[in-house]
Design a protein around this motif. Structure first.
Motif, PDB file in Angstrom:
ATOM      1  N   PHE A  64       0.859  -1.176   0.000  1.00 34.06           N
ATOM      2  CA  PHE A  64       0.000   0.000   0.000  1.00 34.06           C
ATOM      3  C   PHE A  64       0.891   1.220   0.000  1.00 34.06           C
ATOM      4  N   TRP A  65       0.671   2.117  -0.950  1.00 33.66           N
ATOM      5  CA  TRP A  65       1.478   3.332  -1.082  1.00 33.66           C
ATOM      6  C   TRP A  65       2.971   3.005  -1.170  1.00 33.66           C
ATOM      7  N   GLY A  66       3.288   1.874  -1.802  1.00 35.47           N
ATOM      8  CA  GLY A  66       4.674   1.456  -1.948  1.00 35.47           C
ATOM      9  C   GLY A  66       5.278   0.868  -0.695  1.00 35.47           C
ATOM     10  N   LEU A  67       4.470   0.675   0.342  1.00 36.33           N
ATOM     11  CA  LEU A  67       4.940   0.137   1.622  1.00 36.33           C
ATOM     12  C   LEU A  67       4.398  -1.275   1.804  1.00 36.33           C
ATOM     13  N   ARG A  68       5.233  -2.162   2.291  1.00 38.21           N
ATOM     14  CA  ARG A  68       4.838  -3.558   2.497  1.00 38.21           C
ATOM     15  C   ARG A  68       4.252  -3.708   3.903  1.00 38.21           C
ATOM     16  N   LEU A  69       2.935  -3.780   3.983  1.00 33.08           N
ATOM     17  CA  LEU A  69       2.226  -3.850   5.261  1.00 33.08           C
ATOM     18  C   LEU A  69       1.909  -5.290   5.634  1.00 33.08           C
ATOM     19  N   PRO A  78      -5.671  -3.714   2.828  1.00 38.01           N
ATOM     20  CA  PRO A  78      -5.626  -2.383   2.205  1.00 38.01           C
ATOM     21  C   PRO A  78      -5.838  -2.486   0.703  1.00 38.01           C
ATOM     22  N   ARG A  79      -6.637  -1.565   0.162  1.00 43.39           N
ATOM     23  CA  ARG A  79      -6.986  -1.604  -1.247  1.00 43.39           C
ATOM     24  C   ARG A  79      -6.467  -0.365  -1.963  1.00 43.39           C
ATOM     25  N   PRO A  80      -6.192  -0.480  -3.263  1.00 45.55           N
ATOM     26  CA  PRO A  80      -5.615   0.656  -4.003  1.00 45.55           C
ATOM     27  C   PRO A  80      -6.466   1.912  -3.937  1.00 45.55           C
ATOM     28  N   GLU A  81      -7.815   1.764  -3.936  1.00 45.56           N
ATOM     29  CA  GLU A  81      -8.649   2.963  -3.943  1.00 45.56           C
ATOM     30  C   GLU A  81      -8.497   3.786  -2.658  1.00 45.56           C
ATOM     31  N   GLY A 109      -3.079   0.114   9.863  1.00 46.91           N
ATOM     32  CA  GLY A 109      -2.301   1.343   9.972  1.00 46.91           C
ATOM     33  C   GLY A 109      -1.955   1.948   8.628  1.00 46.91           C
ATOM     34  N   ALA A 110      -2.545   1.436   7.552  1.00 44.99           N
ATOM     35  CA  ALA A 110      -2.142   1.827   6.199  1.00 44.99           C
ATOM     36  C   ALA A 110      -2.170   3.335   5.981  1.00 44.99           C
ATOM     37  N   ILE A 111      -3.290   3.972   6.295  1.00 46.14           N
ATOM     38  CA  ILE A 111      -3.433   5.404   6.022  1.00 46.14           C
ATOM     39  C   ILE A 111      -2.497   6.212   6.918  1.00 46.14           C
ATOM     40  N   ALA A 112      -2.533   5.940   8.209  1.00 43.85           N
ATOM     41  CA  ALA A 112      -1.700   6.691   9.155  1.00 43.85           C
ATOM     42  C   ALA A 112      -0.222   6.563   8.827  1.00 43.85           C
ATOM     43  N   ILE A 113       0.217   5.361   8.508  1.00 49.26           N
ATOM     44  CA  ILE A 113       1.634   5.126   8.241  1.00 49.26           C
ATOM     45  C   ILE A 113       2.054   5.773   6.925  1.00 49.26           C
ATOM     46  N   ALA A 114       1.197   5.677   5.897  1.00 51.28           N
ATOM     47  CA  ALA A 114       1.531   6.297   4.606  1.00 51.28           C
ATOM     48  C   ALA A 114       1.678   7.808   4.759  1.00 51.28           C
ATOM     49  N   ARG A 135      -2.309  -4.003  17.300  1.00 49.17           N
ATOM     50  CA  ARG A 135      -1.046  -4.743  17.420  1.00 49.17           C
ATOM     51  C   ARG A 135      -0.352  -4.841  16.054  1.00 49.17           C
ATOM     52  N   ILE A 136      -1.130  -5.148  15.018  1.00 48.58           N
ATOM     53  CA  ILE A 136      -0.569  -5.248  13.672  1.00 48.58           C
ATOM     54  C   ILE A 136      -0.105  -3.873  13.192  1.00 48.58           C
ATOM     55  N   ALA A 137      -0.912  -2.840  13.444  1.00 52.04           N
ATOM     56  CA  ALA A 137      -0.558  -1.489  13.005  1.00 52.04           C
ATOM     57  C   ALA A 137       0.732  -1.025  13.670  1.00 52.04           C
ATOM     58  N   ARG A 138       0.858  -1.258  14.961  1.00 52.58           N
ATOM     59  CA  ARG A 138       2.082  -0.855  15.662  1.00 52.58           C
ATOM     60  C   ARG A 138       3.302  -1.538  15.060  1.00 52.58           C
ATOM     61  N   GLY A 139       3.172  -2.822  14.770  1.00 54.47           N
ATOM     62  CA  GLY A 139       4.289  -3.544  14.167  1.00 54.47           C
ATOM     63  C   GLY A 139       4.668  -2.984  12.814  1.00 54.47           C
ATOM     64  N   ASN A 140       3.667  -2.647  12.014  1.00 55.07           N
ATOM     65  CA  ASN A 140       3.948  -2.045  10.709  1.00 55.07           C
ATOM     66  C   ASN A 140       4.673  -0.713  10.863  1.00 55.07           C
ATOM     67  N   ALA A 141       4.217   0.108  11.812  1.00 52.91           N
ATOM     68  CA  ALA A 141       4.858   1.410  12.021  1.00 52.91           C
ATOM     69  C   ALA A 141       6.310   1.247  12.465  1.00 52.91           C
ATOM     70  N   ARG A 142       6.575   0.302  13.341  1.00 57.82           N
ATOM     71  CA  ARG A 142       7.952   0.082  13.796  1.00 57.82           C
ATOM     72  C   ARG A 142       8.867  -0.285  12.635  1.00 57.82           C
ATOM     73  N   ARG A 143       8.362  -1.076  11.704  1.00 63.63           N
ATOM     74  CA  ARG A 143       9.186  -1.516  10.579  1.00 63.63           C
ATOM     75  C   ARG A 143       9.370  -0.443   9.510  1.00 63.63           C
ATOM     76  N   LEU A 144       8.347   0.388   9.310  1.00 66.56           N
ATOM     77  CA  LEU A 144       8.304   1.231   8.125  1.00 66.56           C
ATOM     78  C   LEU A 144       8.637   2.700   8.365  1.00 66.56           C
ATOM     79  N   LEU A 145       8.603   3.144   9.607  1.00 70.70           N
ATOM     80  CA  LEU A 145       8.835   4.556   9.896  1.00 70.70           C
ATOM     81  C   LEU A 145      10.147   4.761  10.647  1.00 70.70           C
ATOM     82  N   GLU A 146      10.785   5.890  10.365  1.00 70.31           N
ATOM     83  CA  GLU A 146      12.013   6.227  11.075  1.00 70.31           C
ATOM     84  C   GLU A 146      11.687   6.509  12.547  1.00 70.31           C
TER      85      GLU A 146
END
Length: 273
Positions: A64-69, A78-81, A109-114, A135-146
């Protein structure tokens, strides 16, 4: 995988992800042998796909948005639209200025993280009624955000819409949401049976699918700062109804944005100045 009766794109995805074979390798050496462990993993994954489970759940991720969630059955895929919401947000957030952003019903966390990924100075918070989704959103944020992004770490809240926030008077420059909007009894629910029903239908079921959206707008509109925007994703036939709800809440410039298929998919309005 020739005997697995899968769509070619799904079979290639399984071979790439579970067997570690690149597309180039598959084209050049289609008869590459696999060890027993990889064959078992592929057959188990193929069986899940044949049973109707979405590929994203079988693989455990969706881009999603070039990020692997990371995703699982606890969250919507998460969907492209939905990227239309991110585009709307980025157009209204200065790349070098601080702003307070809230994502309601964050799921993976797709929208918030993007948004946080693209606007490092934005202070982003997110809400979900599902502890497992958070829990899943937090994990995604830890991996994808500085970890040292100027806007700070994302803040996560467990609860129902604005009631999940610790401060009753906190306001925002931008509130975003992909809320539940599928009507009870909708014929498409069967094809979505592997995804969490609460995220699809919500807890305020209505014949028009707008039960949760009505409550969300009523709660979120008063929490916008002067000139702040509220933007929502919704169903293909709900744009007019959502515009009316936004206007009734006292918001201005209610308008809808079309996705790549030409469908009015996101509707937004702003608070008075």
């Amino acid at each position: 995988m020739r005997s697995s009766a899968l769509e070619r794109v799904d079979a290639l995805a399984l071979l790439r992800e579970l067997a570690g074979l690149s597309h180039a390798t598959l084209l050049a050496h289609p008869e590459t042998p696999l060890d027993d462990a990889r064959l078992r993993a592929l057959e188990q994954a193929a069986a899940r796909l044949r049973a109707g489970e979405p590929l994203a759940y079988v693989l455990g991720w969706r881009e999603f948005w070039g990020l692997r969630l990371s995703v699982g059955p606890e969250v919507l895929i998460p969907r492209p639209e939905t990227e239309l919401l991110v585009e709307f947000a980025l157009a209204r957030l200065d790349a070098d200025a601080a702003a307070d952003v809230l994502d309601l019903g964050t799921g993976s966390g797709a929208i918030a993280i993007a948004v946080a990924h693209e606007r490092a100075h934005a202070r982003v918070q997110a809400v979900d009624t599902s502890a497992e989704a958070l829990r899943i959103a937090r994990g995604n944020a830890r991996r994808l955000l500085e970890p040292d992004r100027p806007g700070g770490a994302l803040r996560w809240h467990h609860g129902d819409w604005m009631g999940a926030l610790p401060g009753a008077d906190e306001t925002f420059d931008l509130i975003l949401s992909n809320p539940p909007y599928v009507a009870e009894g909708d014929e498409h629910l069967q094809s979505l049976r592997f995804e969490p029903r609460l995220a699809l239908v919500g807890s305020r079921g209505a014949d028009d699918g707008l039960g949760d959206i009505r409550d969300l707008i009523a709660q979120a509109a008063p929490r916008l700062r002067a000139g702040g925007w509220l933007a929502l994703e919704h169903g293909y036939d709900q744009a007019e109804g959502v515009r009316a709800l936004l206007r009734a809440a006292g918001l201005l410039e209610a308008h809808s944005l079309r996705d790549l298929a030409g469908i009015e998919r996101v509707t937004a309005a702003r608070a008075p100045d």
